[in-house]
Design a protein around this motif. Structure first.
Motif, PDB file in Angstrom:
ATOM      1  N   ALA A 184       0.372  -1.622   0.049  1.00  0.00           N
ATOM      2  CA  ALA A 184      -0.629   0.070  -0.113  1.00  0.00           C
ATOM      3  C   ALA A 184       0.675   1.257   0.183  1.00  0.00           C
ATOM      4  N   ARG A 185       1.710   0.689   1.009  1.00  0.00           N
ATOM      5  CA  ARG A 185       3.185   2.691   0.808  1.00  0.00           C
ATOM      6  C   ARG A 185       3.534   3.131  -0.366  1.00  0.00           C
ATOM      7  N   LYS A 186       3.929   1.929  -1.388  1.00  0.00           N
ATOM      8  CA  LYS A 186       4.467   1.534  -3.039  1.00  0.00           C
ATOM      9  C   LYS A 186       3.708   2.706  -3.680  1.00  0.00           C
ATOM     10  N   HIS A 187       2.198   1.687  -3.559  1.00  0.00           N
ATOM     11  CA  HIS A 187       1.677   2.316  -4.156  1.00  0.00           C
ATOM     12  C   HIS A 187       0.797   3.984  -4.437  1.00  0.00           C
ATOM     13  N   GLN A 188       0.870   4.287  -3.203  1.00  0.00           N
ATOM     14  CA  GLN A 188       0.592   5.236  -2.681  1.00  0.00           C
ATOM     15  C   GLN A 188       1.970   6.403  -2.475  1.00  0.00           C
ATOM     16  N   GLU A 189       2.936   6.022  -2.815  1.00  0.00           N
ATOM     17  CA  GLU A 189       4.065   6.408  -3.339  1.00  0.00           C
ATOM     18  C   GLU A 189       3.714   6.778  -5.101  1.00  0.00           C
ATOM     19  N   GLU A 190       3.357   5.580  -6.159  1.00  0.00           N
ATOM     20  CA  GLU A 190       3.260   6.077  -6.754  1.00  0.00           C
ATOM     21  C   GLU A 190       2.381   7.001  -7.301  1.00  0.00           C
ATOM     22  N   GLN A 191       1.057   6.760  -6.119  1.00  0.00           N
ATOM     23  CA  GLN A 191       0.120   8.135  -6.770  1.00  0.00           C
ATOM     24  C   GLN A 191       1.123   9.056  -6.568  1.00  0.00           C
ATOM     25  N   ILE A 192       1.595   9.204  -5.834  1.00  0.00           N
ATOM     26  CA  ILE A 192       2.303  10.946  -5.613  1.00  0.00           C
ATOM     27  C   ILE A 192       2.639  11.633  -6.590  1.00  0.00           C
ATOM     28  N   ARG A 193       4.122  10.604  -6.497  1.00  0.00           N
ATOM     29  CA  ARG A 193       4.968  10.852  -7.929  1.00  0.00           C
ATOM     30  C   ARG A 193       4.425  10.836  -9.195  1.00  0.00           C
TER      31      ARG A 193
END
Length: 193
Positions: A184-193
């Motif tokens: 989930a954290r990696k998914h959120q980081e990708e969305q922010i990018r």
């Protein structure tokens, strides 16, 4: 200072002789066993018998402390929010905590005696695992991210730390892996990018 009330009470009762035996277990002084008596009651053989008794008391006290410490460690590991896996030197799973079951879907009884390969996703090549294994068997801590597969087949990304456990001789006997699902954290980081 804690001993003085006992001494005063013994003297008040007419006891004028004391024998104090150290309670020693595994080269650690745990306390003392003190016997107040009247002069002439204990001869040399009585003192030797008392020392044997003190040795047994020391072993019992040490064992109780050890059991209490082991129980605390067991409860801590079982209560940990992160998944914990303990393997032997050959990589065979010997223990997992409830967070492991929650993360992977595998019950403890299903994985004990198996290797962590049951989680293998296929996203990493053999060279990746050879480097990881070489690092931990050399006695070094390995940290990294890798994809694993739950029992139901779903992929997840985990952050993992594998730490070698050494015996008193320095020989590696086990490995402890701490796993954290960071999908989930990696998914959120990708969305922010």
């Amino acid at each position: 200072p804690d001993f003085m009330p006992w001494r005063a009470r013994a003297v008040g009762e007419g006891f004028k002789f004391a024998v104090a035996m150290p309670l020693v277990a595994h080269e650690r002084v745990l306390g003392a066993l003190t016997l107040f008596t009247r002069p002439g009651v204990l001869d040399e053989s009585g003192v030797e018998a008392l020392q044997g008794f003190a040795d047994q008391v020391a072993i019992s006290v040490y064992s109780a402390q050890t059991v209490e410490q082991l129980e605390l460690q067991r409860v801590a590991l079982e209560s940990a929010a992160n998944a914990v896996v303990v393997t032997d030197r050959a990589g065979i799973i010997r223990w997992v905590n409830p967070a492991f079951t929650e993360l992977t879907g595998w019950a403890a009884q299903e994985v004990l005696g198996k290797t962590p390969r049951i989680l293998k996703s296929g996203n990493h090549g053999d060279a990746f695992y050879r480097r990881m294994w070489a690092q931990v068997t050399a006695g070094e801590v390995w940290q990294g991210e890798l994809y694993n597969r739950r029992k139901d087949g779903a992929l997840y990304l985990e952050e993992q730390t594998i730490t070698p456990v050494r015996a008193g001789t320095g020989e590696i006997t086990h490995f402890v892996a701490i796993k954290l699902d960071i999908t989930a954290r990696k998914h959120q980081e990708e969305q922010i990018r």
